[in-house]
Design an enzyme around this catalytic site. Sequence first.
Site, PDB file in Angstrom:
ATOM      1  N   ASN A  87       0.793  -1.216   0.000  1.00  0.00           N
ATOM      2  CA  ASN A  87       0.000   0.000   0.000  1.00  0.00           C
ATOM      3  C   ASN A  87       0.836   1.282   0.000  1.00  0.00           C
ATOM      4  OD1 ASN A  87      -2.428   1.738   0.763  1.00  0.00           O
ATOM      5  ND2 ASN A  87      -1.146   1.959   2.597  1.00  0.00           N
ATOM      6  N   SER A 140      -4.819   3.503  -8.077  1.00  0.00           N
ATOM      7  CA  SER A 140      -5.599   4.739  -7.924  1.00  0.00           C
ATOM      8  C   SER A 140      -6.451   4.938  -9.165  1.00  0.00           C
ATOM      9  CB  SER A 140      -4.667   5.944  -7.765  1.00  0.00           C
ATOM     10  OG  SER A 140      -5.377   7.168  -7.855  1.00  0.00           O
ATOM     11  N   TYR A 153       2.486  10.669 -10.520  1.00  0.00           N
ATOM     12  CA  TYR A 153       1.613   9.798  -9.724  1.00  0.00           C
ATOM     13  C   TYR A 153       0.743   8.930 -10.628  1.00  0.00           C
ATOM     14  CZ  TYR A 153      -1.792   8.459  -6.135  1.00  0.00           C
ATOM     15  OH  TYR A 153      -2.608   7.752  -5.284  1.00  0.00           O
ATOM     16  N   ALA A 155       1.147   8.022 -13.794  1.00  0.00           N
ATOM     17  CA  ALA A 155       1.921   7.008 -14.513  1.00  0.00           C
ATOM     18  C   ALA A 155       2.307   5.867 -13.584  1.00  0.00           C
ATOM     19  CB  ALA A 155       3.168   7.648 -15.121  1.00  0.00           C
ATOM     20  N   SER A 156       2.664   6.209 -12.343  1.00  0.00           N
ATOM     21  CA  SER A 156       3.065   5.161 -11.401  1.00  0.00           C
ATOM     22  C   SER A 156       1.898   4.245 -11.074  1.00  0.00           C
ATOM     23  CB  SER A 156       3.627   5.782 -10.111  1.00  0.00           C
ATOM     24  OG  SER A 156       2.620   6.370  -9.308  1.00  0.00           O
ATOM     25  N   LYS A 157       0.705   4.800 -10.926  1.00  0.00           N
ATOM     26  CA  LYS A 157      -0.443   3.980 -10.558  1.00  0.00           C
ATOM     27  C   LYS A 157      -0.954   3.145 -11.729  1.00  0.00           C
ATOM     28  CE  LYS A 157      -0.503   5.033  -6.234  1.00  0.00           C
ATOM     29  NZ  LYS A 157      -0.190   4.025  -5.204  1.00  0.00           N
TER      30      LYS A 157
END
Length: 264
Positions: A87, A140, A153, A155-157
Amino acid sequence: MNMRFEGKSIIVTGAGSGIGRATAMQFAREGGRVICADLTEGADATAAMIGDAATPLRMDAGREEDVVRAVDLAIGRHGRLDVMFANAGISGGLANIFDTSVDLITEVLRINVIGPFLALKHAAPRIVEAGGGAIVLTASVAGLRSGAGSPAYSASKAGVISLAQLGAQQLAGSNVRVNAVCPGLTETGMTQMIYDGARAAGKGDRLGRLNPLRRGADPEELAEVITFLASDAASYVNGQAIVVDGGLSSSHPFNRQEFGKTAT
């Protein structure tokens, strides 16, 4: 109380606040023995709230040696590992693509993508040894399409969602399920500044106004979905990105930021 996790060994990263804390506490209420891992002293606070069923661990979820240490601690304390909830994450701020530095996006990807990758890499084999179980990754709504987070953020999710799909496929036949949860606006440590600012300005009632439920989520609402995905009740749910956003992504409305102009 449903004791779905009686005797189960569980790791929760990012357990120091928000969704991680709420989920660690829910696992423990249902009989789980939880390693509460976080980079901050929040790990100790969450473990103290839970009591004897919890063990705190300070760790960086994006460092391989720390993830290995978390898995080894779970095995050492509980003799097995049944559930990994990866998480931990960071926001990456609000910069657009053109104002995002390589250093910033590298750090966001290190925590938000490499962290879940390491969780899969090191937790999955030990869960297989225990006879099967579940891995849940926090993605997300920002990973579904643009408009719900910064470029770094978002792109990472999107990468986390891909990892859940890849993990499910590469663990075929192992009895280990891998899913992602995609929260919408939720009151957590990451979003606290947004919540505090809106309330201070007398606009707290506008938070979450773009989704059909007209509100943000409480971390406990996410914990209910995450513990479901980690439980045997979700025994045929695998490789999915489960959206928990009050209906936001059914339309995903947003104020478009035009090139060369500041978002309002």
